[in-house]
Design a protein around this motif. Structure first.
Motif, short mmCIF file in Angstrom:
data_model
loop_
_atom_site.label_atom_id
_atom_site.label_comp_id
_atom_site.label_asym_id
_atom_site.label_seq_id
_atom_site.Cartn_x
_atom_site.Cartn_y
_atom_site.Cartn_z
N UNK A 7 74.24 43.97 -19.22
CA UNK A 7 74.45 43.99 -18.13
C UNK A 7 73.16 43.19 -16.86
N UNK A 8 73.68 43.80 -15.58
CA UNK A 8 71.43 43.42 -14.90
C UNK A 8 71.82 45.18 -15.18
N UNK A 9 70.22 45.48 -15.12
CA UNK A 9 70.49 47.01 -14.59
C UNK A 9 68.92 46.80 -13.63
N UNK A 10 69.17 47.64 -12.12
CA UNK A 10 68.48 47.59 -11.34
C UNK A 10 67.49 48.07 -11.43
N UNK A 11 67.44 48.59 -12.35
CA UNK A 11 65.78 49.94 -12.55
C UNK A 11 64.88 49.04 -13.50
N UNK A 12 65.65 48.23 -14.56
CA UNK A 12 64.55 47.75 -15.84
C UNK A 12 63.83 45.95 -14.83
N UNK A 13 65.26 46.02 -14.04
CA UNK A 13 65.18 44.19 -13.05
C UNK A 13 65.14 43.16 -14.12
N UNK A 14 66.05 43.21 -14.89
CA UNK A 14 66.90 42.52 -16.21
C UNK A 14 68.15 42.54 -16.61
N UNK A 15 68.42 42.01 -17.34
CA UNK A 15 69.71 41.42 -18.03
C UNK A 15 69.18 42.57 -19.67
N UNK A 16 69.90 43.58 -19.58
CA UNK A 16 70.18 44.52 -21.02
C UNK A 16 71.08 45.03 -21.45
N UNK A 17 71.10 45.56 -22.54
CA UNK A 17 72.20 45.95 -23.51
C UNK A 17 72.21 47.02 -22.38
N UNK A 18 73.26 47.99 -22.47
CA UNK A 18 73.95 48.90 -22.41
C UNK A 18 74.52 49.91 -23.48
N UNK A 19 75.03 50.74 -22.82
CA UNK A 19 75.81 51.97 -23.72
C UNK A 19 76.67 52.50 -23.18
N UNK A 20 77.55 52.70 -23.08
CA UNK A 20 79.09 53.50 -22.66
C UNK A 20 79.20 54.86 -23.42
N UNK A 21 79.13 55.99 -22.51
CA UNK A 21 79.13 57.37 -22.46
C UNK A 21 80.70 57.78 -21.66
N UNK A 22 81.57 59.13 -22.70
CA UNK A 22 82.57 58.77 -21.48
C UNK A 22 82.36 60.43 -20.99
N UNK A 23 81.98 60.99 -19.43
CA UNK A 23 82.60 62.37 -19.68
C UNK A 23 83.41 62.94 -18.35
N UNK A 24 83.98 64.19 -18.98
CA UNK A 24 85.85 64.47 -17.93
C UNK A 24 84.62 64.93 -16.71
N UNK A 25 85.61 64.02 -15.54
CA UNK A 25 85.53 63.88 -13.99
C UNK A 25 87.06 64.86 -13.38
N UNK A 26 87.15 65.88 -12.69
CA UNK A 26 87.54 65.96 -11.82
C UNK A 26 87.76 66.00 -10.49
#
Length: 76
Positions: A7-26
């Protein structure tokens, strides 16, 4: 974390691979607190969170389901 895609990363200004993590939200919606696992896509280059439409959509569904379940419990 697991590699999912690119996906595109606005910080790197490139299409990059990404990792997915899970976080518990309330969240408090209309006075009803619900908790669910939210997925977060992170750029593999810089580590910043990036927007991935499919992940955003999945989080919206998870949030709605958690709210509906918490609402049912609160009304009993």
């Amino acid at each position: 974390m697991s590699m999912i895609g690119a996906a595109y990363c606005i910080h790197c200004d490139h299409k990059v691979e990404y990792c997915v993590r899970s976080q518990r939200i309330s969240v408090d919606i209309r006075g009803i607190v619900s908790t669910y696992d939210e997925l977060v896509a992170c750029c593999s280059n810089c580590g910043e969170e990036i927007y991935v439409a499919e992940i955003n959509d999945a989080n919206a569904v998870a949030r709605k389901e958690a709210y509906e379940m918490a609402k049912r419990v609160a009304l009993k």
